[in-house]
Design an enzyme around this catalytic site. Structure first.
Site, PDB file in Angstrom:
ATOM      1  N   ASN A   7       0.924  -1.130  -0.053  1.00 22.89           N
ATOM      2  CA  ASN A   7      -0.168   0.029   0.086  1.00 22.89           C
ATOM      3  C   ASN A   7       0.731   1.128   0.041  1.00 22.89           C
ATOM      4  OD1 ASN A   7      -1.747   2.052   0.349  1.00 22.89           O
ATOM      5  ND2 ASN A   7      -2.739   1.272   2.308  1.00 22.89           N
ATOM      6  N   LYS A  14       3.096   0.857   3.208  1.00 15.26           N
ATOM      7  CA  LYS A  14       2.842  -0.065   3.943  1.00 15.26           C
ATOM      8  C   LYS A  14       3.047  -1.676   3.479  1.00 15.26           C
ATOM      9  CE  LYS A  14      -0.743   2.090   6.754  1.00 15.26           C
ATOM     10  NZ  LYS A  14      -2.017   1.934   6.809  1.00 15.26           N
ATOM     11  N   ARG A  95      -2.404  -2.014  -3.548  1.00 14.87           N
ATOM     12  CA  ARG A  95      -3.643  -1.494  -3.127  1.00 14.87           C
ATOM     13  C   ARG A  95      -3.500  -0.037  -4.244  1.00 14.87           C
ATOM     14  NH1 ARG A  95      -5.092   3.369   1.096  1.00 14.87           N
ATOM     15  NH2 ARG A  95      -7.173   3.486   0.660  1.00 14.87           N
ATOM     16  N   HIS A 184     -12.954   2.668   0.358  1.00 14.14           N
ATOM     17  CA  HIS A 184     -13.159   1.536   1.397  1.00 14.14           C
ATOM     18  C   HIS A 184     -13.491   0.391   0.881  1.00 14.14           C
ATOM     19  CE1 HIS A 184     -13.246   4.980   4.799  1.00 14.14           C
ATOM     20  NE2 HIS A 184     -11.976   4.699   4.573  1.00 14.14           N
ATOM     21  N   HIS A 212     -17.688   1.176   7.772  1.00 15.21           N
ATOM     22  CA  HIS A 212     -16.567   1.397   7.907  1.00 15.21           C
ATOM     23  C   HIS A 212     -16.085   2.561   8.577  1.00 15.21           C
ATOM     24  CE1 HIS A 212     -12.117   0.503   6.820  1.00 15.21           C
ATOM     25  NE2 HIS A 212     -12.210   1.868   6.988  1.00 15.21           N
ATOM     26  N   GLY A 214     -13.255   4.403  10.882  1.00 16.13           N
ATOM     27  CA  GLY A 214     -12.116   4.661  10.965  1.00 16.13           C
ATOM     28  C   GLY A 214     -11.872   6.080  11.234  1.00 16.13           C
ATOM     29  N   ARG A 245     -12.772  15.129   8.346  1.00 13.39           N
ATOM     30  CA  ARG A 245     -13.539  15.516   7.379  1.00 13.39           C
ATOM     31  C   ARG A 245     -14.825  15.709   7.671  1.00 13.39           C
ATOM     32  NH1 ARG A 245     -11.711  10.272   3.730  1.00 13.39           N
ATOM     33  NH2 ARG A 245      -9.850  10.017   5.472  1.00 13.39           N
ATOM     34  N   MET A 287     -11.627   9.268  18.842  1.00 15.36           N
ATOM     35  CA  MET A 287     -12.843   8.984  19.440  1.00 15.36           C
ATOM     36  C   MET A 287     -12.491   8.545  20.848  1.00 15.36           C
ATOM     37  SD  MET A 287     -15.830   9.335  18.971  1.00 15.36           S
ATOM     38  CE  MET A 287     -16.891   9.011  17.613  1.00 15.36           C
ATOM     39  N   ARG A 288     -11.381   7.932  21.166  1.00 18.88           N
ATOM     40  CA  ARG A 288     -11.011   7.727  22.704  1.00 18.88           C
ATOM     41  C   ARG A 288     -10.809   8.951  23.550  1.00 18.88           C
ATOM     42  NH1 ARG A 288      -6.651   3.529  20.524  1.00 18.88           N
ATOM     43  NH2 ARG A 288      -6.491   5.413  19.004  1.00 18.88           N
ATOM     44  N   VAL A 336     -12.906   2.567  14.900  1.00 18.37           N
ATOM     45  CA  VAL A 336     -14.199   2.997  15.768  1.00 18.37           C
ATOM     46  C   VAL A 336     -15.234   1.902  15.677  1.00 18.37           C
ATOM     47  CG1 VAL A 336     -15.949   4.693  16.245  1.00 18.37           C
ATOM     48  CG2 VAL A 336     -13.676   5.318  15.361  1.00 18.37           C
ATOM     49  N   ASN A 339     -14.293  -1.122  17.855  1.00 23.97           N
ATOM     50  CA  ASN A 339     -13.678  -0.950  19.228  1.00 23.97           C
ATOM     51  C   ASN A 339     -14.560  -0.001  19.979  1.00 23.97           C
ATOM     52  OD1 ASN A 339     -11.394  -2.461  19.053  1.00 23.97           O
ATOM     53  ND2 ASN A 339     -10.624  -0.940  17.939  1.00 23.97           N
ATOM     54  N   GLU A 388      -7.941  -5.453   5.369  1.00 27.99           N
ATOM     55  CA  GLU A 388      -7.990  -5.108   3.982  1.00 27.99           C
ATOM     56  C   GLU A 388      -6.897  -5.744   3.084  1.00 27.99           C
ATOM     57  OE1 GLU A 388      -8.665  -1.272   5.659  1.00 27.99           O
ATOM     58  OE2 GLU A 388      -9.157  -0.616   3.619  1.00 27.99           O
TER      59      GLU A 388
HETATM   60  P1  ADP Z   1      -7.641   4.422   9.544  1.00 27.35           P
HETATM   61  O1  ADP Z   1      -8.831   4.950   8.811  1.00 27.35           O
HETATM   62  O2  ADP Z   1      -6.424   5.420   9.747  1.00 27.35           O
HETATM   63  O3  ADP Z   1      -7.340   3.127   9.012  1.00 27.35           O
HETATM   64  P2  ADP Z   1      -8.726   2.889  12.084  1.00 27.35           P
HETATM   65  O4  ADP Z   1      -9.522   2.107  11.103  1.00 27.35           O
HETATM   66  O5  ADP Z   1      -7.363   2.086  12.416  1.00 27.35           O
HETATM   67  O6  ADP Z   1      -8.236   4.249  11.029  1.00 27.35           O
HETATM   68  O7  ADP Z   1      -9.198   3.801  13.024  1.00 27.35           O
HETATM   69  C1  ADP Z   1      -8.649   4.726  13.825  1.00 27.35           C
HETATM   70  C2  ADP Z   1      -9.605   5.373  14.793  1.00 27.35           C
HETATM   71  O8  ADP Z   1      -9.960   4.298  15.613  1.00 27.35           O
HETATM   72  C3  ADP Z   1      -8.784   6.099  15.972  1.00 27.35           C
HETATM   73  O9  ADP Z   1      -8.788   7.466  15.353  1.00 27.35           O
HETATM   74  C4  ADP Z   1      -9.615   6.231  17.107  1.00 27.35           C
HETATM   75  O10 ADP Z   1     -10.459   7.002  17.208  1.00 27.35           O
HETATM   76  C5  ADP Z   1     -10.360   4.770  16.923  1.00 27.35           C
HETATM   77  N1  ADP Z   1     -10.543   3.826  18.039  1.00 27.35           N
HETATM   78  C6  ADP Z   1      -9.511   2.957  18.271  1.00 27.35           C
HETATM   79  N2  ADP Z   1      -9.675   2.241  19.274  1.00 27.35           N
HETATM   80  C7  ADP Z   1     -10.790   2.862  19.674  1.00 27.35           C
HETATM   81  C8  ADP Z   1     -11.648   2.492  21.006  1.00 27.35           C
HETATM   82  N3  ADP Z   1     -11.331   1.623  21.972  1.00 27.35           N
HETATM   83  N4  ADP Z   1     -12.671   3.293  21.200  1.00 27.35           N
HETATM   84  C9  ADP Z   1     -13.003   4.163  20.229  1.00 27.35           C
HETATM   85  N5  ADP Z   1     -12.357   4.571  19.210  1.00 27.35           N
HETATM   86  C10 ADP Z   1     -11.097   3.846  18.890  1.00 27.35           C
END
Ligand code: ADP
Length: 402
Positions: A7, A14, A95, A184, A212, A214, A245, A287-288, A336, A339, A388
């Protein structure tokens, strides 16, 4: 068969080496700060397992070729390598972000395909050139090893015209290919197949809304295993509220900003892509951090950002159920989606009338594997970890097997 997944970005790439007999990841890594005075390579052997070993290399990488040469050295290192010789890499999956209307499937890369990826650069000016340089590096370092391009957009190419066209003058679509492409797609396709497996259905029989979520966020309406609509548009700026965004906004805000703040198009573009979304509303985009701020510090802006984020997902679920017809499941995936139990609880609240009801205890436990958190409603609510890289490797194998 070992597939190397690449990627490639403009100053980083990556990689992941996957043994497709077992679907196990042998190693993965990231080469970053290519072209800077000091570069960094982070390499993980057996990533995500109990035996995971991680190490880093700091040295200059003048270009992508130099970075990839170092990766090959590490892959074949007698002590910490995972293969003896680079001939044990049997195929390379790349990718590629934007396939435009040219590519509705993954393809073996040849000069015609390279030219077509190049032709789609106007639609992805940052990504496609970087993806192409990854392809060129691989072809230089692994002569004779087949390269396959897997496009973020290909899963969404099944959308009907009524979903992908914008209500703009048709001439703009004809001249400039302005339309919805969606992104995505590799993740939406992966979780669609996993959801079908989980539900005991054939991949072309499953009806879903996939989310999806993230840093970037998108949703897809999936009917009989095929995408019929998706929330991102001509670019990944559209649709849901994201980390930085804005997602969908009234397009007239753009000229309004230009006229009232004297901003240039570039400046407006930067605000919409980098200063908006969760960050724009509350100053945080992870989000954390937002949960810590709203739950432990009573931060009202963080609370509002969280509610706005969930509200839009809820709206899209409603819209896509209306679009697809009765669905088998809503699927949550990515950082997100996988998790964040608070987000899932908020999104699924008061949705019993649509057959969506979750078990809050199940929702609050983490398992890292595909599972249902439904509480008996007609619609399953699934958490499916996305992968992915594995999807790209599978597509690579499928294309090469014809
Ligand atoms: P990317 O789009 O960069 O691939 P990811 O799918 O890895 O992103 O998601 C990253 C996001 O996931 C982080 O910005 C964070 O907000 C969120 N995240 C990770 N762990 C948690 C969690 N335990 N609770 C809430 N959000 C989480």
């Amino acid at each position: 068969m070992n597939v190397l997944v690449i990627n490639s970005g403009s100053s980083s790439f990556k990689y992941q080496l996957i043994d497709m007999n077992t679907e196990a990841s042998l190693c993965s890594g990231l080469v970053e700060r290519i072209g800077e005075t000091q570069g960094k390579l982070t390499h993980k052997v057996m990533p995500g397992t109990a035996e995971e070993k991680k190490f880093t290399v700091e040295q200059p990488f003048p270009d992508h070729v130099a970075g990839m040469k170092t990766v090959v050295d590490i892959l074949t290192d007698p002590e910490r390598g995972v293969i003896k010789d680079k001939s044990e890499i049997h195929a390379i999956g790349h990718r590629v972000v934007q396939g435009g209307e040219t590519f509705s499937k993954s393809v073996v890369v040849d000069s015609v395909v390279r030219a077509a990826i190049h032709d789609n650069i106007p639609l992805a000016p940052l990504h496609n050139p970087a993806n192409l340089s990854g392809i060129e590096v691989a072809q230089e370092l692994f002569p004779g090893v087949p390269s396959v391009a897997v496009f973020d957009t290909e899963f969404h190419q099944t959308m009907p015209a009524k979903a992908y066209l914008y209500p703009l003058p048709t001439s703009l679509y004809k001249e400039l290919k302005i339309r919805r492409y969606g992104f995505h797609g590799t993740s939406h396709r992966f979780v669609t197949k996993q959801a079908a497996k989980f539900l005991g259905k054939k991949a072309d029989e499953v009806n879903l809304v996939t989310c999806h979520l993230g840093n970037g966020c998108s949703m897809a309406a999936v009917k009989n295993g095929q995408c019929i609509d998706t929330s991102m548009g001509m670019t990944p700026l559209a649709g849901l509220m994201m980390g930085t965004r804005c997602g969908d906004i009234d397009p007239a805000i753009l000229p309004f900003l230009a006229e009232n703040k004297g901003l240039t198009i570039k400046e407006i573009d930067a605000i919409l892509n980098k200063e908006s979304g969760l960050k724009g509303v509350c100053g945080m985009n992870d989000m954390r951090d937002i949960h810590t701020a709203r739950l432990e510090k009573g931060d009202d802006k963080a609370q509002l950002a969280f509610e706005m984020f969930c509200y839009r997902i809820k709206q899209y679920i409603g819209a896509y159920i209306a679009t697809v017809g009765p669905i088998d499941a809503v699927v949550f995936t990515a950082g997100v989606g996988e998790n964040d139990e608070y987000m899932r609880a908020e999104v699924c609240k008061d949705m019993e009338h649509l057959g969506i009801e979750i078990d809050l205890e199940e929702n609050n436990t983490r398992r890292g594997v595909a599972r249902s958190i439904s509480k008996g409603g007609k619609v399953q609510v699934l958490i499916i970890p996305t992968n992915e890289e594995l999807e790209i490797a599978q597509a690579t194998v499928d294309v090469l097997k014809g």
